[in-house]
Motif scaffolding. Structure first.
Motif, PDB file in Angstrom:
ATOM      1  N   GLY A   1     -31.562 -69.973  43.825  1.00 54.01           N
ATOM      2  CA  GLY A   1     -30.742 -69.640  42.661  1.00 54.01           C
ATOM      3  C   GLY A   1     -29.830 -68.465  42.916  1.00 54.01           C
ATOM      4  N   LEU A   2     -30.339 -67.470  43.625  1.00 53.26           N
ATOM      5  CA  LEU A   2     -29.527 -66.293  43.933  1.00 53.26           C
ATOM      6  C   LEU A   2     -28.412 -66.646  44.900  1.00 53.26           C
ATOM      7  CD1 LEU A   2     -28.969 -63.317  43.672  1.00 53.26           C
ATOM      8  CD2 LEU A   2     -30.776 -62.852  45.345  1.00 53.26           C
ATOM      9  N   GLN A   3     -28.706 -67.480  45.874  1.00 56.32           N
ATOM     10  CA  GLN A   3     -27.671 -67.901  46.813  1.00 56.32           C
ATOM     11  C   GLN A   3     -26.586 -68.703  46.110  1.00 56.32           C
ATOM     12  OE1 GLN A   3     -30.065 -69.862  49.831  1.00 56.32           O
ATOM     13  NE2 GLN A   3     -29.780 -68.146  51.233  1.00 56.32           N
ATOM     14  N   ALA A   4     -26.991 -69.607  45.211  1.00 57.08           N
ATOM     15  CA  ALA A   4     -26.006 -70.395  44.459  1.00 57.08           C
ATOM     16  C   ALA A   4     -25.134 -69.489  43.603  1.00 57.08           C
ATOM     17  CB  ALA A   4     -26.727 -71.432  43.590  1.00 57.08           C
ATOM     18  N   LEU A   5     -25.744 -68.485  42.970  1.00 59.92           N
ATOM     19  CA  LEU A   5     -24.973 -67.539  42.164  1.00 59.92           C
ATOM     20  C   LEU A   5     -24.015 -66.735  43.037  1.00 59.92           C
ATOM     21  CD1 LEU A   5     -24.342 -66.148  39.503  1.00 59.92           C
ATOM     22  CD2 LEU A   5     -26.352 -64.686  39.847  1.00 59.92           C
ATOM     23  N   SER A   6     -24.439 -66.401  44.247  1.00 56.94           N
ATOM     24  CA  SER A   6     -23.554 -65.640  45.139  1.00 56.94           C
ATOM     25  C   SER A   6     -22.343 -66.480  45.544  1.00 56.94           C
ATOM     26  CB  SER A   6     -24.319 -65.172  46.381  1.00 56.94           C
ATOM     27  OG  SER A   6     -24.606 -66.235  47.255  1.00 56.94           O
ATOM     28  N   TYR A   7     -22.540 -67.793  45.779  1.00 61.16           N
ATOM     29  CA  TYR A   7     -21.396 -68.666  46.077  1.00 61.16           C
ATOM     30  C   TYR A   7     -20.393 -68.629  44.934  1.00 61.16           C
ATOM     31  CZ  TYR A   7     -24.648 -70.776  49.478  1.00 61.16           C
ATOM     32  OH  TYR A   7     -25.548 -70.992  50.488  1.00 61.16           O
ATOM     33  N   TYR A   8     -20.911 -68.748  43.721  1.00 64.70           N
ATOM     34  CA  TYR A   8     -20.058 -68.743  42.531  1.00 64.70           C
ATOM     35  C   TYR A   8     -19.318 -67.415  42.400  1.00 64.70           C
ATOM     36  CZ  TYR A   8     -18.811 -68.748  37.567  1.00 64.70           C
ATOM     37  OH  TYR A   8     -18.126 -68.661  36.381  1.00 64.70           O
ATOM     38  N   TRP A   9     -20.037 -66.308  42.596  1.00 66.46           N
ATOM     39  CA  TRP A   9     -19.431 -64.994  42.416  1.00 66.46           C
ATOM     40  C   TRP A   9     -18.348 -64.724  43.457  1.00 66.46           C
ATOM     41  CZ3 TRP A   9     -19.490 -62.432  38.161  1.00 66.46           C
ATOM     42  CH2 TRP A   9     -19.078 -61.101  38.135  1.00 66.46           C
ATOM     43  N   HIS A  10     -18.595 -65.117  44.699  1.00 62.56           N
ATOM     44  CA  HIS A  10     -17.579 -64.945  45.732  1.00 62.56           C
ATOM     45  C   HIS A  10     -16.332 -65.763  45.384  1.00 62.56           C
ATOM     46  CE1 HIS A  10     -20.535 -62.776  47.850  1.00 62.56           C
ATOM     47  NE2 HIS A  10     -21.123 -63.778  48.469  1.00 62.56           N
ATOM     48  N   PHE A  11     -16.534 -66.967  44.871  1.00 67.20           N
ATOM     49  CA  PHE A  11     -15.411 -67.821  44.483  1.00 67.20           C
ATOM     50  C   PHE A  11     -14.582 -67.160  43.383  1.00 67.20           C
ATOM     51  CE2 PHE A  11     -13.810 -70.983  41.450  1.00 67.20           C
ATOM     52  CZ  PHE A  11     -12.958 -71.715  42.262  1.00 67.20           C
ATOM     53  N   VAL A  12     -15.263 -66.637  42.372  1.00 64.32           N
ATOM     54  CA  VAL A  12     -14.571 -65.973  41.252  1.00 64.32           C
ATOM     55  C   VAL A  12     -13.761 -64.776  41.752  1.00 64.32           C
ATOM     56  CG1 VAL A  12     -14.980 -64.585  39.182  1.00 64.32           C
ATOM     57  CG2 VAL A  12     -16.165 -66.757  39.462  1.00 64.32           C
ATOM     58  N   ASP A  13     -14.314 -64.028  42.683  1.00 69.49           N
ATOM     59  CA  ASP A  13     -13.612 -62.855  43.226  1.00 69.49           C
ATOM     60  C   ASP A  13     -12.368 -63.263  44.003  1.00 69.49           C
ATOM     61  OD1 ASP A  13     -15.614 -61.431  42.079  1.00 69.49           O
ATOM     62  OD2 ASP A  13     -16.513 -60.709  43.935  1.00 69.49           O
ATOM     63  N   ILE A  14     -12.497 -64.296  44.830  1.00 69.66           N
ATOM     64  CA  ILE A  14     -11.354 -64.750  45.635  1.00 69.66           C
ATOM     65  C   ILE A  14     -10.240 -65.271  44.729  1.00 69.66           C
ATOM     66  CG2 ILE A  14     -10.608 -66.508  47.292  1.00 69.66           C
ATOM     67  CD1 ILE A  14     -13.405 -66.237  48.587  1.00 69.66           C
ATOM     68  N   VAL A  15     -10.612 -66.018  43.698  1.00 70.87           N
ATOM     69  CA  VAL A  15      -9.609 -66.545  42.764  1.00 70.87           C
ATOM     70  C   VAL A  15      -8.858 -65.404  42.088  1.00 70.87           C
ATOM     71  CG1 VAL A  15      -9.306 -67.768  40.576  1.00 70.87           C
ATOM     72  CG2 VAL A  15     -10.725 -68.763  42.365  1.00 70.87           C
ATOM     73  N   TRP A  16      -9.574 -64.332  41.715  1.00 71.46           N
ATOM     74  CA  TRP A  16      -8.887 -63.236  41.044  1.00 71.46           C
ATOM     75  C   TRP A  16      -7.907 -62.526  41.974  1.00 71.46           C
ATOM     76  CZ3 TRP A  16      -7.092 -61.865  36.754  1.00 71.46           C
ATOM     77  CH2 TRP A  16      -6.540 -60.582  36.601  1.00 71.46           C
ATOM     78  N   VAL A  17      -8.233 -62.399  43.235  1.00 71.40           N
ATOM     79  CA  VAL A  17      -7.298 -61.771  44.174  1.00 71.40           C
ATOM     80  C   VAL A  17      -5.982 -62.549  44.177  1.00 71.40           C
ATOM     81  CG1 VAL A  17      -6.855 -61.271  46.615  1.00 71.40           C
ATOM     82  CG2 VAL A  17      -9.087 -60.738  45.620  1.00 71.40           C
ATOM     83  N   ALA A  18      -6.073 -63.881  44.182  1.00 73.66           N
ATOM     84  CA  ALA A  18      -4.860 -64.709  44.143  1.00 73.66           C
ATOM     85  C   ALA A  18      -4.139 -64.561  42.804  1.00 73.66           C
ATOM     86  CB  ALA A  18      -5.223 -66.171  44.398  1.00 73.66           C
ATOM     87  N   LEU A  19      -4.897 -64.510  41.709  1.00 76.12           N
ATOM     88  CA  LEU A  19      -4.286 -64.338  40.388  1.00 76.12           C
ATOM     89  C   LEU A  19      -3.608 -62.981  40.263  1.00 76.12           C
ATOM     90  CD1 LEU A  19      -7.008 -65.870  38.032  1.00 76.12           C
ATOM     91  CD2 LEU A  19      -4.699 -66.739  38.409  1.00 76.12           C
ATOM     92  N   TYR A  20      -4.263 -61.948  40.762  1.00 72.99           N
ATOM     93  CA  TYR A  20      -3.676 -60.607  40.707  1.00 72.99           C
ATOM     94  C   TYR A  20      -2.359 -60.563  41.469  1.00 72.99           C
ATOM     95  CZ  TYR A  20      -3.065 -55.621  41.628  1.00 72.99           C
ATOM     96  OH  TYR A  20      -2.544 -54.348  41.736  1.00 72.99           O
ATOM     97  N   ALA A  21      -2.335 -61.209  42.630  1.00 69.24           N
ATOM     98  CA  ALA A  21      -1.103 -61.239  43.424  1.00 69.24           C
ATOM     99  C   ALA A  21       0.020 -61.950  42.664  1.00 69.24           C
ATOM    100  CB  ALA A  21      -1.362 -61.928  44.766  1.00 69.24           C
ATOM    101  N   CYS A  22      -0.311 -63.068  42.012  1.00 65.28           N
ATOM    102  CA  CYS A  22       0.718 -63.849  41.303  1.00 65.28           C
ATOM    103  C   CYS A  22       1.188 -63.164  40.026  1.00 65.28           C
ATOM    104  CB  CYS A  22       0.185 -65.238  40.956  1.00 65.28           C
ATOM    105  SG  CYS A  22       0.010 -66.333  42.366  1.00 65.28           S
ATOM    106  N   LEU A  23       0.241 -62.684  39.229  1.00 71.02           N
ATOM    107  CA  LEU A  23       0.577 -62.168  37.904  1.00 71.02           C
ATOM    108  C   LEU A  23       1.075 -60.728  37.926  1.00 71.02           C
ATOM    109  CD1 LEU A  23      -2.449 -63.620  35.878  1.00 71.02           C
ATOM    110  CD2 LEU A  23      -0.114 -64.506  35.994  1.00 71.02           C
ATOM    111  N   PHE A  24       0.619 -59.922  38.892  1.00 72.19           N
ATOM    112  CA  PHE A  24       0.938 -58.505  38.886  1.00 72.19           C
ATOM    113  C   PHE A  24       1.896 -58.068  40.003  1.00 72.19           C
ATOM    114  CE2 PHE A  24      -2.906 -58.751  36.440  1.00 72.19           C
ATOM    115  CZ  PHE A  24      -2.820 -57.723  35.512  1.00 72.19           C
ATOM    116  N   LEU A  25       1.861 -58.748  41.124  1.00 72.05           N
ATOM    117  CA  LEU A  25       2.610 -58.257  42.284  1.00 72.05           C
ATOM    118  C   LEU A  25       3.861 -59.044  42.604  1.00 72.05           C
ATOM    119  CD1 LEU A  25      -0.368 -57.470  44.719  1.00 72.05           C
ATOM    120  CD2 LEU A  25       0.771 -55.933  43.095  1.00 72.05           C
ATOM    121  N   VAL A  26       3.826 -60.368  42.454  1.00 77.08           N
ATOM    122  CA  VAL A  26       4.979 -61.198  42.822  1.00 77.08           C
ATOM    123  C   VAL A  26       6.018 -61.149  41.707  1.00 77.08           C
ATOM    124  CG1 VAL A  26       5.751 -63.511  43.422  1.00 77.08           C
ATOM    125  CG2 VAL A  26       3.513 -62.706  44.211  1.00 77.08           C
ATOM    126  N   HIS A  27       7.205 -60.655  42.053  1.00 76.58           N
ATOM    127  CA  HIS A  27       8.291 -60.554  41.058  1.00 76.58           C
ATOM    128  C   HIS A  27       9.512 -61.315  41.558  1.00 76.58           C
ATOM    129  CE1 HIS A  27       6.307 -57.515  38.569  1.00 76.58           C
ATOM    130  NE2 HIS A  27       5.854 -57.015  39.703  1.00 76.58           N
TER     131      HIS A  27
END
Length: 198
Positions: A172-198
């Motif tokens: 269960g902890l490993q499955a949660l870690s997969y999910y959490w890493h995915f959420v973090d990676i997605v936000w890095v891409a979102l931050y780049a698109c919404l905040f940095l790319v002009h």
């Protein structure tokens, strides 16, 4: 007089799976569908941006890039603490794993708190323009995913409480870690698109 031999202390080996658990495999497959969902959001973002004649983001749209960047770094670092929790559980140290999960929860919670403050101070809304609609939908859907991850952490902490051996909850902890890493990676891409790319 016969010599007595003292057996060398055995070292506890970490608990590792030779292949992903059923829960972990199911999580990976589900995250594949989540990846397609977010890919659709990114495709909509870039398509609308390409066909919008106005400057992107529109004039008057102010985002605190530095503050968002700080909390982006905190969210990314929470992947490290989550992986540390997995490491501790693999070595059958559930109490230590719990503390690392608590630290991860605090970091993820601070990210959501910052997002709530940010939304309350923005001068534009989802109805203002196309950028506003995309900003609230994309960051909102991601925020919901973070909240779901935090709820899962609370559930896992409840399961780990009072357990002497953490190995039974390692899948269960490993499955949660997969999910959490995915959420973090997605936000890095979102931050780049919404905040940095002009």
């Amino acid at each position: 007089m016969a010599e007595t031999t003292v057996a060398a202390p055995t070292r506890r080996e970490p608990i590792r799976f030779s292949k992903p658990s059923i829960l972990g495999l199911g999580t990976i497959v589900w995250l594949g569908s989540e990846l397609m969902f977010f890919s659709g959001l990114f495709a909509a973002y870039f398509t609308i941006r390409a066909h919008d004649g106005s400057p992107w983001p529109p004039a008057g749209t102010h985002l605190d890039t530095v503050q968002a960047g700080i909390f982006t770094a905190i969210l990314v670092m929470s992947s490290v603490t989550m992986q540390k929790a997995v490491f501790e559980a693999e070595h059958d140290r559930p109490r230590s794993a719990m503390w690392w999960i608590v630290l991860t929860f605090i970091m993820g919670g601070s990210f959501i708190a910052n997002q709530a403050v940010e939304w309350s101070t923005l001068k534009f809304g989802p109805q203002t323009n196309a950028y506003g609609s995309l900003f609230y939908v994309m960051s909102g859907v991601h925020g919901l995913h973070v909240i779901l991850g935090l709820v899962a952490m609370l559930f896992l902490l409840f399961r780990l409480k009072g357990i002497k051996g953490g190995s039974r909850h390692l899948p269960g902890l490993q499955a949660l870690s997969y999910y959490w890493h995915f959420v973090d990676i997605v936000w890095v891409a979102l931050y780049a698109c919404l905040f940095l790319v002009h």
